[in-house]
Design an enzyme around this catalytic site. Sequence first.
Site, mmCIF file in Angstrom:
data_model
loop_
_atom_site.group_PDB
_atom_site.id
_atom_site.type_symbol
_atom_site.label_atom_id
_atom_site.label_comp_id
_atom_site.label_asym_id
_atom_site.label_seq_id
_atom_site.Cartn_x
_atom_site.Cartn_y
_atom_site.Cartn_z
ATOM 1 N N SER A 166 0.807 -1.225 0.000
ATOM 2 C CA SER A 166 0.000 0.000 0.000
ATOM 3 C C SER A 166 0.837 1.271 0.000
ATOM 4 O O SER A 166 0.412 2.289 -0.560
ATOM 5 C CB SER A 166 -0.976 0.006 1.177
ATOM 6 O OG SER A 166 -0.305 -0.261 2.394
ATOM 7 N N HIS B 280 1.924 4.890 4.366
ATOM 8 C CA HIS B 280 0.970 5.464 3.408
ATOM 9 C C HIS B 280 1.322 6.917 3.112
ATOM 10 O O HIS B 280 1.356 7.339 1.948
ATOM 11 C CB HIS B 280 -0.443 5.396 3.967
ATOM 12 C CG HIS B 280 -1.024 4.022 3.965
ATOM 13 N ND1 HIS B 280 -2.354 3.780 4.234
ATOM 14 C CD2 HIS B 280 -0.463 2.804 3.736
ATOM 15 C CE1 HIS B 280 -2.580 2.487 4.170
ATOM 16 N NE2 HIS B 280 -1.445 1.873 3.867
#
Length: 207
Positions: free
Chosen positions: A101, A159
């Site tokens: 991610s 992230h």
Amino acid sequence: MLWFFAVGVPYLQRSMIRYFTSNPASKTLCFPMLLFTFSHYSFFHMVANMYVLWSFSSSIVSMLGREQFMAVYMSAGVISTMFSYVCKTASGCLGPSLGASGAIMTVLTAVCTKMPEAKLAIIFLPIYAFSAGNALKAIVVMDTAGLVLGWRYFDHAAHLGGALFGVWYIMYGHELIWKNREPLVKVWHDLRTKGPSGGGNGGNGPQ
């Protein structure tokens, strides 16, 4: 992906934890910075990440080309992990992370930065469309809040690091880094186009 399939094999578990999860408390720090982007905790985790990557892959490859995309994606994995290492060490909340991610955030935010007026939608709510620019703002705000408030479900530091790298690369990185690599990429293109038999047929080898 690798974690999901290999963690069930007992003699692979130690290697998977050592090399395919990123943890600043681990004795192995460098290899996991890249390898953890190829491991996922569960089937749902893998499918969700791969769906997002697939959704934006055609746009990012059209923008950057295949070689530059691969270079940016691999670099994003390393940079998002480094950002995670720094934030975990500073907060004292050490622990393992895994998943693509962070690198995918780079892809997503790069596309949103390059095409802020593009319309996006959530798969389960297709009737609600929003601009890529607003999506970018929401991503940065959510992960910043998660990092500051100590939310633990996601690695918000990774992230956020990936997201900021995507924005930076589109605004500055291409000109500062990739432009200086173009002669090398041209050589690679020439070698790949000519093939091993290129010299024997006047350079018109199979493409």
